[in-house]
Motif scaffolding. Sequence first.
Motif, PDB file in Angstrom:
ATOM      1  N   ILE A 353     -66.493  48.698 -31.086  1.00 12.67           N
ATOM      2  CA  ILE A 353     -65.205  48.171 -30.627  1.00 12.67           C
ATOM      3  C   ILE A 353     -64.186  49.294 -30.437  1.00 12.67           C
ATOM      4  O   ILE A 353     -63.484  49.355 -29.413  1.00 12.67           O
ATOM      5  N   THR A 354     -64.094  50.192 -31.415  1.00  8.27           N
ATOM      6  CA  THR A 354     -63.064  51.227 -31.349  1.00  8.27           C
ATOM      7  C   THR A 354     -63.371  52.281 -30.285  1.00  8.27           C
ATOM      8  O   THR A 354     -62.498  52.662 -29.500  1.00  8.27           O
ATOM      9  N   LEU A 355     -64.614  52.755 -30.237  1.00  9.81           N
ATOM     10  CA  LEU A 355     -64.946  53.792 -29.255  1.00  9.81           C
ATOM     11  C   LEU A 355     -64.937  53.246 -27.837  1.00  9.81           C
ATOM     12  O   LEU A 355     -64.429  53.894 -26.911  1.00  9.81           O
ATOM     13  N   PHE A 356     -65.473  52.037 -27.635  1.00 15.58           N
ATOM     14  CA  PHE A 356     -65.479  51.469 -26.292  1.00 15.58           C
ATOM     15  C   PHE A 356     -64.077  51.009 -25.889  1.00 15.58           C
ATOM     16  O   PHE A 356     -63.696  51.096 -24.721  1.00 15.58           O
ATOM     17  N   GLY A 357     -63.294  50.500 -26.858  1.00 20.36           N
ATOM     18  CA  GLY A 357     -61.913  50.125 -26.561  1.00 20.36           C
ATOM     19  C   GLY A 357     -61.089  51.335 -26.167  1.00 20.36           C
ATOM     20  O   GLY A 357     -60.328  51.304 -25.185  1.00 20.36           O
ATOM     21  N   TYR A 358     -61.243  52.405 -26.927  1.00 23.01           N
ATOM     22  CA  TYR A 358     -60.561  53.663 -26.577  1.00 23.01           C
ATOM     23  C   TYR A 358     -60.963  54.110 -25.175  1.00 23.01           C
ATOM     24  O   TYR A 358     -60.114  54.480 -24.356  1.00 23.01           O
ATOM     25  N   THR A 359     -62.254  54.082 -24.902  1.00 22.89           N
ATOM     26  CA  THR A 359     -62.765  54.571 -23.619  1.00 22.89           C
ATOM     27  C   THR A 359     -62.208  53.772 -22.450  1.00 22.89           C
ATOM     28  O   THR A 359     -61.770  54.336 -21.440  1.00 22.89           O
ATOM     29  N   PHE A 360     -62.215  52.440 -22.583  1.00 21.06           N
ATOM     30  CA  PHE A 360     -61.754  51.589 -21.485  1.00 21.06           C
ATOM     31  C   PHE A 360     -60.275  51.827 -21.189  1.00 21.06           C
ATOM     32  O   PHE A 360     -59.881  52.098 -20.046  1.00 21.06           O
ATOM     33  N   PHE A 361     -59.442  51.750 -22.213  1.00 27.66           N
ATOM     34  CA  PHE A 361     -58.001  51.823 -21.978  1.00 27.66           C
ATOM     35  C   PHE A 361     -57.510  53.246 -21.749  1.00 27.66           C
ATOM     36  O   PHE A 361     -56.500  53.441 -21.074  1.00 27.66           O
ATOM     37  N   ASN A 362     -58.212  54.236 -22.281  1.00 31.61           N
ATOM     38  CA  ASN A 362     -57.840  55.604 -21.965  1.00 31.61           C
ATOM     39  C   ASN A 362     -58.056  55.888 -20.485  1.00 31.61           C
ATOM     40  O   ASN A 362     -57.248  56.569 -19.850  1.00 31.61           O
ATOM     41  N   ASN A 363     -59.123  55.357 -19.923  1.00 33.58           N
ATOM     42  CA  ASN A 363     -59.406  55.585 -18.503  1.00 33.58           C
ATOM     43  C   ASN A 363     -58.618  54.650 -17.596  1.00 33.58           C
ATOM     44  O   ASN A 363     -58.360  54.998 -16.437  1.00 33.58           O
ATOM     45  N   PHE A 364     -58.194  53.511 -18.101  1.00 33.86           N
ATOM     46  CA  PHE A 364     -57.245  52.671 -17.379  1.00 33.86           C
ATOM     47  C   PHE A 364     -55.890  53.350 -17.309  1.00 33.86           C
ATOM     48  O   PHE A 364     -55.134  53.179 -16.350  1.00 33.86           O
ATOM     49  N   GLY A 365     -55.596  54.170 -18.321  1.00 32.77           N
ATOM     50  CA  GLY A 365     -54.298  54.834 -18.400  1.00 32.77           C
ATOM     51  C   GLY A 365     -54.366  56.330 -18.199  1.00 32.77           C
ATOM     52  O   GLY A 365     -54.723  56.810 -17.113  1.00 32.77           O
ATOM     53  N   PRO A 366     -54.075  57.114 -19.247  1.00 30.53           N
ATOM     54  CA  PRO A 366     -53.871  58.555 -19.072  1.00 30.53           C
ATOM     55  C   PRO A 366     -55.088  59.321 -18.588  1.00 30.53           C
ATOM     56  O   PRO A 366     -54.940  60.366 -17.946  1.00 30.53           O
ATOM     57  N   GLY A 367     -56.292  58.834 -18.883  1.00 28.04           N
ATOM     58  CA  GLY A 367     -57.486  59.522 -18.409  1.00 28.04           C
ATOM     59  C   GLY A 367     -57.541  59.604 -16.895  1.00 28.04           C
ATOM     60  O   GLY A 367     -58.173  60.497 -16.330  1.00 28.04           O
ATOM     61  N   SER A 368     -56.851  58.682 -16.215  1.00 27.85           N
ATOM     62  CA  SER A 368     -56.792  58.676 -14.751  1.00 27.85           C
ATOM     63  C   SER A 368     -55.426  59.097 -14.230  1.00 27.85           C
ATOM     64  O   SER A 368     -55.315  59.946 -13.346  1.00 27.85           O
ATOM     65  N   THR A 369     -54.373  58.505 -14.778  1.00 33.76           N
ATOM     66  CA  THR A 369     -53.032  58.719 -14.220  1.00 33.76           C
ATOM     67  C   THR A 369     -52.567  60.167 -14.336  1.00 33.76           C
ATOM     68  O   THR A 369     -51.819  60.649 -13.475  1.00 33.76           O
ATOM     69  N   THR A 370     -52.983  60.863 -15.392  1.00 31.80           N
ATOM     70  CA  THR A 370     -52.569  62.262 -15.520  1.00 31.80           C
ATOM     71  C   THR A 370     -53.166  63.130 -14.420  1.00 31.80           C
ATOM     72  O   THR A 370     -52.643  64.209 -14.136  1.00 31.80           O
ATOM     73  N   TRP A 371     -54.248  62.647 -13.783  1.00 33.91           N
ATOM     74  CA  TRP A 371     -54.868  63.422 -12.714  1.00 33.91           C
ATOM     75  C   TRP A 371     -54.083  63.325 -11.420  1.00 33.91           C
ATOM     76  O   TRP A 371     -53.982  64.302 -10.675  1.00 33.91           O
ATOM     77  N   PHE A 372     -53.513  62.137 -11.116  1.00 32.88           N
ATOM     78  CA  PHE A 372     -52.846  62.060  -9.816  1.00 32.88           C
ATOM     79  C   PHE A 372     -51.329  61.988  -9.852  1.00 32.88           C
ATOM     80  O   PHE A 372     -50.677  62.077  -8.809  1.00 32.88           O
TER      81      PHE A 372
END
Length: 462
Positions: A353-372
């Motif tokens: 739950i914690t690792l997959f939850g982190y992964t999903f929402f990190n890439n919904f947010g800063p994991g993607s938005t910081t790139w563009f």
Amino acid sequence: MQSIHTHFDNLKINSQHRRIVMAAGLGIFLDGYDLSIIAVALLLLKPQWHLGAVSTGLLGAATLAGAALGGLIGGRIADRYGRKILYLIDVATFFIAAILSGFAWDVSSLILLRFILGIGVGMDYPLSSSYIAEFMPKMQRGSGLSWAFTLWMVGAAVSAVIGLLLLQTGPEAWRWMFISGALPALAVLWLRRNLPETPRWYIAHNRSQDALKVLRQISPEADSQALHEAIAAQKQDEQPIRAWSTLFQPAWLRRTLLILIPWMMMDISGYGLIIYLPTLLGSFGVHSHTAALLWNVIFDLVALGGIALLALTTRKIGRLLPQNIGFGLDVLFLGTLGLVALAAQPPLWLLAITLFGYTFFNNFGPGSTTWFLPVELFPTDLRASAHGLATACSRVAAATSVFLLPSVHAAVGDGWLMLILAFTALIGLIVTMLLGRNLEPGNRSLEEISETDPETALQPAA
């Protein structure tokens, strides 16, 4: 009378736009592929070469350190001499270094080759993001950037599958893992072979007629008379190309810090978990190499789902809200896992739950938005330079994290490591909330977003 920029912003999406997104996104695919394949290769290299914490950290950080240098070099060259000039050189660098990595004879040679490979990866970051942003119509710019970035996670997932298959071939499988990255690089070279320069770069360099030719290539049905009138009007807006130091002038400093600090904080946790996930899973009780790699594949697919959700929603909710949501939930998931790990070994369900939850929402947010965000918040003559600087700083942070993480993990254990990573996400959240006020790009044109006075030119997106 419409400006030439307005003509580009109001185009309908066509096959040319899709090819541009794919050609740029496949460069991001290479980054995801190669930076993730090292996680699998380390499973073989650590026992085979008897790698300690320092050697493991250097090997994991080499590509990231090279990307820091590549981002600085590539961003400034792209602003001065064009996006296209490096668009094949960076991938060719990747291609050659990937093949040679498979023939490394010791850890020092492999570190050097992966550093060179990282230079190619780093150069591509400001190029690909600027290229997409400057071609896409304003209403589809956010989703185009997001869909392109999904290819990072596709590359990571593919590398995990390829790594799992090659793992069965024996102790020298790591060589083929590195060499395998050259194959998609060939596809990228072919796809990019005749792409045009971006029209916005032409206009920024007083080459409006060249911009007009590109517009006709992208949209042959455009009205010729209206385009000629737009070109004539555009010449009134010519400005000299500004120095790199402009990014640190008062008018731009808040934006510069906004693109630097959150990306650095995100990469400290993100890349550490990506590269060492199979190893970290072992300390949490997942000891089988095959099981760890299957977790890695699921990890990548969950991340892909997060980026896809952003691509589907960013037109309505923007970039900064997802970044804040992502950082906030990163703190929750990593903090929860850390606190539980301090008391006892977390159960498998909580780990998932914690690792997959982190992964999903990190890439919904800063994991993607910081790139563009860097390519949306700055004007054409500073766009790639700003992204290159952000790339460099983020890669320094990521390389530092990757280098230190094995030693920190050995010193403090699972629980405190997760809490440290949660704290970096908290810093990212605070900085985004404080500095991001009134800087939401939304669906406006790049020219409107990048007005010189951020406080008066940018209001909350409608």
